[in-house]
Design a protein around this motif. Structure first.
Motif, PDB file in Angstrom:
ATOM      1  N   VAL A   6     -50.763-101.746 -28.778  1.00 19.88           N
ATOM      2  CA  VAL A   6     -50.137-102.873 -29.476  1.00 19.88           C
ATOM      3  C   VAL A   6     -50.354-102.740 -30.980  1.00 19.88           C
ATOM      4  O   VAL A   6     -49.431-102.955 -31.773  1.00 19.88           O
ATOM      5  N   ALA A   7     -51.549-102.354 -31.383  1.00 18.18           N
ATOM      6  CA  ALA A   7     -51.834-102.183 -32.811  1.00 18.18           C
ATOM      7  C   ALA A   7     -50.975-101.075 -33.405  1.00 18.18           C
ATOM      8  O   ALA A   7     -50.463-101.205 -34.520  1.00 18.18           O
ATOM      9  N   PHE A   8     -50.800 -99.982 -32.669  1.00 17.45           N
ATOM     10  CA  PHE A   8     -49.965 -98.886 -33.156  1.00 17.45           C
ATOM     11  C   PHE A   8     -48.519 -99.331 -33.320  1.00 17.45           C
ATOM     12  O   PHE A   8     -47.877 -99.025 -34.325  1.00 17.45           O
ATOM     13  N   ILE A   9     -48.006-100.080 -32.362  1.00 18.26           N
ATOM     14  CA  ILE A   9     -46.626-100.564 -32.451  1.00 18.26           C
ATOM     15  C   ILE A   9     -46.480-101.511 -33.629  1.00 18.26           C
ATOM     16  O   ILE A   9     -45.509-101.436 -34.396  1.00 18.26           O
ATOM     17  N   ARG A  10     -47.464-102.393 -33.812  1.00 23.33           N
ATOM     18  CA  ARG A  10     -47.421-103.340 -34.934  1.00 23.33           C
ATOM     19  C   ARG A  10     -47.516-102.628 -36.279  1.00 23.33           C
ATOM     20  O   ARG A  10     -47.073-103.140 -37.292  1.00 23.33           O
ATOM     21  N   LEU A  11     -48.103-101.455 -36.312  1.00 27.25           N
ATOM     22  CA  LEU A  11     -48.166-100.675 -37.538  1.00 27.25           C
ATOM     23  C   LEU A  11     -46.902 -99.840 -37.724  1.00 27.25           C
ATOM     24  O   LEU A  11     -46.376 -99.750 -38.833  1.00 27.25           O
ATOM     25  N   ALA A  12     -46.397 -99.239 -36.664  1.00 17.99           N
ATOM     26  CA  ALA A  12     -45.267 -98.316 -36.762  1.00 17.99           C
ATOM     27  C   ALA A  12     -43.981 -99.011 -37.202  1.00 17.99           C
ATOM     28  O   ALA A  12     -43.237 -98.469 -38.025  1.00 17.99           O
ATOM     29  N   TYR A  16     -42.058 -98.081 -40.668  1.00 18.41           N
ATOM     30  CA  TYR A  16     -40.691 -97.567 -40.643  1.00 18.41           C
ATOM     31  C   TYR A  16     -39.818 -98.341 -41.627  1.00 18.41           C
ATOM     32  O   TYR A  16     -39.075 -97.752 -42.419  1.00 18.41           O
ATOM     33  N   ALA A  17     -39.929 -99.667 -41.631  1.00 12.15           N
ATOM     34  CA  ALA A  17     -39.136-100.500 -42.537  1.00 12.15           C
ATOM     35  C   ALA A  17     -39.534-100.260 -43.994  1.00 12.15           C
ATOM     36  O   ALA A  17     -38.669-100.198 -44.880  1.00 12.15           O
ATOM     37  N   ILE A  42     -37.600 -95.360 -28.297  1.00 12.22           N
ATOM     38  CA  ILE A  42     -38.809 -96.100 -27.919  1.00 12.22           C
ATOM     39  C   ILE A  42     -38.779 -96.445 -26.434  1.00 12.22           C
ATOM     40  O   ILE A  42     -39.777 -96.285 -25.730  1.00 12.22           O
ATOM     41  N   THR A  43     -37.609 -96.875 -25.948  1.00  9.29           N
ATOM     42  CA  THR A  43     -37.486 -97.191 -24.524  1.00  9.29           C
ATOM     43  C   THR A  43     -37.726 -95.948 -23.669  1.00  9.29           C
ATOM     44  O   THR A  43     -38.437 -96.006 -22.663  1.00  9.29           O
ATOM     45  N   GLY A  44     -37.148 -94.837 -24.073  1.00  9.94           N
ATOM     46  CA  GLY A  44     -37.369 -93.587 -23.345  1.00  9.94           C
ATOM     47  C   GLY A  44     -38.813 -93.146 -23.381  1.00  9.94           C
ATOM     48  O   GLY A  44     -39.367 -92.694 -22.369  1.00  9.94           O
TER      49      GLY A  44
END
Length: 84
Positions: A6-12, A16-17, A42-44
Motif C-alpha cells: 500500500v505504501a509503494f502504491i501511495r508513493l508510485a 508518476y504525476a 497495473i491490473t495485469g
C-alpha cells in the motif's frame, strides 16, 4: 494487501504525476503512457502477482496434507501454551 504494498502504491502514483508535471514544466512531453495503458498494466501486474502468490502459497488440498497441517497447528498451539 500488506502495508509495504500500500505504501509503494501511495508513493508510485503521486511520483508518476510529479514526473509528468516536471517534464511538462520543462517543455518536454510527459511520460508517453495513456492512463488506460497504465491502468491495464497495473491490473495485469496485480493479476500476475496474485497468480504467483497463489502458486507459491502452501495450499493443503489432499487429506494427508490437511492432516499434517492440523498436526503442525496443534504442535504450535501446544508450544505456545507450554511457553506461558
Amino acid at each position: 494487501m500488506n502495508e509495504k504494498t500500500v505504501a509503494f502504491i501511495r508513493l508510485a502514483i503521486p511520483l508518476y504525476a510529479m514526473i509528468n508535471a516536471l517534464l511538462l514544466s520543462l517543455g518536454y512531453s510527459p511520460i508517453p503512457f495513456a492512463p488506460e495503458k497504465v491502468d491495464a498494466f497495473i491490473t495485469g501486474l496485480i493479476g500476475v502477482i496474485s497468480v504467483l502468490w497463489a502458486w507459491w502459497k502452501n495450499n493443503n488440498i489432499t487429506p494427508e496434507a490437511q492432516g499434517m497441517q492440523k498436526a503442525l497447528d496443534d504442535k504450535k498451539a501446544y508450544n505456545k501454551l507450554k511457553d506461558i
